[in-house]
Write a protein that holds these residues in place. Structure first.
Motif, mmCIF file in Angstrom:
data_model
loop_
_atom_site.group_PDB
_atom_site.id
_atom_site.type_symbol
_atom_site.label_atom_id
_atom_site.label_comp_id
_atom_site.label_asym_id
_atom_site.label_seq_id
_atom_site.Cartn_x
_atom_site.Cartn_y
_atom_site.Cartn_z
ATOM 1 N N UNK A 36 0.832 -1.210 0.000
ATOM 2 C CA UNK A 36 0.000 0.000 0.000
ATOM 3 C C UNK A 36 0.868 1.263 0.000
ATOM 4 N N UNK A 37 1.888 1.285 0.879
ATOM 5 C CA UNK A 37 2.765 2.454 0.970
ATOM 6 C C UNK A 37 3.532 2.687 -0.326
ATOM 7 N N UNK A 38 4.041 1.613 -0.925
ATOM 8 C CA UNK A 38 4.813 1.769 -2.155
ATOM 9 C C UNK A 38 3.945 2.229 -3.323
ATOM 10 N N UNK A 39 2.703 1.741 -3.376
ATOM 11 C CA UNK A 39 1.803 2.193 -4.440
ATOM 12 C C UNK A 39 1.408 3.652 -4.235
ATOM 13 N N UNK A 40 1.214 4.030 -2.984
ATOM 14 C CA UNK A 40 0.668 5.349 -2.666
ATOM 15 C C UNK A 40 1.738 6.424 -2.520
ATOM 16 N N UNK A 41 3.016 6.045 -2.593
ATOM 17 C CA UNK A 41 4.093 6.995 -2.350
ATOM 18 C C UNK A 41 4.875 7.246 -3.624
ATOM 19 N N UNK A 42 5.092 8.523 -3.917
ATOM 20 C CA UNK A 42 5.851 8.889 -5.103
ATOM 21 C C UNK A 42 5.705 10.365 -5.398
ATOM 22 N N UNK A 43 6.334 10.785 -6.487
ATOM 23 C CA UNK A 43 6.273 12.204 -6.841
ATOM 24 C C UNK A 43 4.863 12.624 -7.228
ATOM 25 N N UNK A 44 4.072 11.676 -7.741
ATOM 26 C CA UNK A 44 2.669 11.954 -8.080
ATOM 27 C C UNK A 44 1.785 11.302 -7.026
ATOM 28 N N UNK A 46 -1.539 9.946 -5.480
ATOM 29 C CA UNK A 46 -2.819 9.406 -5.954
ATOM 30 C C UNK A 46 -3.615 8.941 -4.745
ATOM 31 N N UNK A 47 -4.825 9.435 -4.536
ATOM 32 C CA UNK A 47 -5.630 9.017 -3.386
ATOM 33 C C UNK A 47 -5.868 7.510 -3.371
ATOM 34 N N UNK A 48 -6.008 6.957 -2.162
ATOM 35 C CA UNK A 48 -6.185 5.514 -1.993
ATOM 36 C C UNK A 48 -7.423 5.016 -2.734
ATOM 37 N N UNK A 49 -8.500 5.797 -2.682
ATOM 38 C CA UNK A 49 -9.737 5.380 -3.349
ATOM 39 C C UNK A 49 -9.511 5.192 -4.847
#
Length: 347
Positions: A36-44, A46-49
């Protein structure tokens, strides 16, 4: 008296089972959190929903869909797969040498694989403009086997593990020096991304490479699991293993081949990554309170996946937008564990 002993034995088994369940549940939860953290973390951001919508339905803005499915997901899966492979490779080498300090990086095996991959990348990219995944894997396997053969020769000549580790470190330095020499004098057009790869990184992961890594690591991991009983017998000593019907000579060869395949896959796709193969099996065994292969093998794979995903997250975000080499992070996290192991063994 017999009833009392039977009750104590049953209670001990229940406690062990509870401990195993707790460790596996913790690893599974940590793996989910890392995903979850790796998908949700980055320069862009993106909301979890929207992430869930993209993952489940592949619906959303084209840019966000591309970021998640073409960049983040392959990288996450590759970090998990290769992290698990590193942990299993370290576990096999520790079983082979009978020492928890043994690992593909410390013994110079990763450096040998790195050297051969660098040679193949320079030759193939210079001549054909690209190098296939299978060519890199084969080169990494050849390099890993060369380094392993050297270590085996030295292990027959010396009985002291410290001398063996020094020999492994020396072969690692020699292979690294050859690699740096090749990189220094190669044409810039021939070594695109080679320098970054040689330091270890999961960046640039794609679905094709991830699928290839998953196939090879999956087959090797199943083979390791099928060897769980012989590994358990071998941990009790070669004589005990022979008495249990284990062909020790063939078994040792199988350990080395599987360890070489696993470490070669990691080096081919992500470059050399340090300390994971030593630290993770040690931490998993401590958490489980046992060295039983049937329990340690899947736990070590999960632990390696979590460790590398966490390290990759730190590498990406600690000094964003600058990305650290993955080995820098794994060294910072893993080296203290190795130091603790050395102090504990001395005591």
């Amino acid at each position: 008296m017999d009833n009392l002993q039977s009750a104590e034995h049953a209670h001990s088994r229940a406690l062990r089972r509870t401990r195993y369940i707790a460790v596996f549940a913790g690893l599974a939860a940590a793996l989910l959190v890392m995903v979850i953290l790796n998908i949700n973390t980055g320069s862009v951001k993106i909301p979890v929903a929207r992430i869930l919508q993209i993952l489940l339905r592949r619906q959303g803005a084209a840019k966000e869909v591309s970021i998640i499915w073409k960049i983040r997901m392959p990288r996450i899966l590759q970090a998990a797969i290769l992290g698990g492979a590193l942990a299993l490779s370290g576990f096999l080498l520790q079983t082979f040498f009978g020492n928890p300090i043994a690992g593909p990086f410390v013994l110079g095996i990763s450096s040998g694989a790195k050297m051969c991959v660098a040679i193949v990348m320079i030759l193939l990219i210079g001549r054909f403009g690209e190098a296939s995944s299978w060519a890199l894997i084969l080169a990494a396997f050849v390099g890993a086997m060369m380094s392993t053969a050297f270590i085996l020769v030295v292990s027959r000549a010396v009985n002291h593990m410290a001398a063996l580790l020094v020999a492994g470190i020396m072969i690692g330095y020699i292979c690294s020096a050859v690699t740096e020499f090749l990189v220094t004098f190669a044409e810039d057009s021939d070594i695109v991304n080679l320098h970054g790869w040689s330091q270890g990184s999961f960046s640039g992961a794609d679905w094709s490479g991830t699928a290839t890594a998953a196939l090879l690591v999956g087959i090797a991991s199943v083979c390791v699991f099928l060897l769980a009983k012989p590994i358990g017998a071998y941990q009790m000593g070669e004589d005990y293993a022979r008495s249990m019907g284990v062909n020790v000579k063939r078994f040792r060869m199988e350990l080395i081949l599987l360890s070489g395949i696993l470490s070669a896959c990691v080096t081919a796709f992500a470059g050399p990554i340090s300390f994971v193969g030593i630290a993770v099996p040690f931490l998993v065994k401590r958490a489980l309170g046992t060295s039983k292969p049937l329990v340690v093998i899947p736990a070590a794979f999960l632990g390696g996946a979590v460790f590398c995903m966490f390290s990759d997250l730190i590498a990406r975000m600690a000094f964003a937008p600058t990305e650290l080499n993955i080995s820098t992070v794994t060294s910072v996290l893993g080296a203290p564990v190795v130091i603790f192991m050395l102090i504990r063994r001395k005591r």
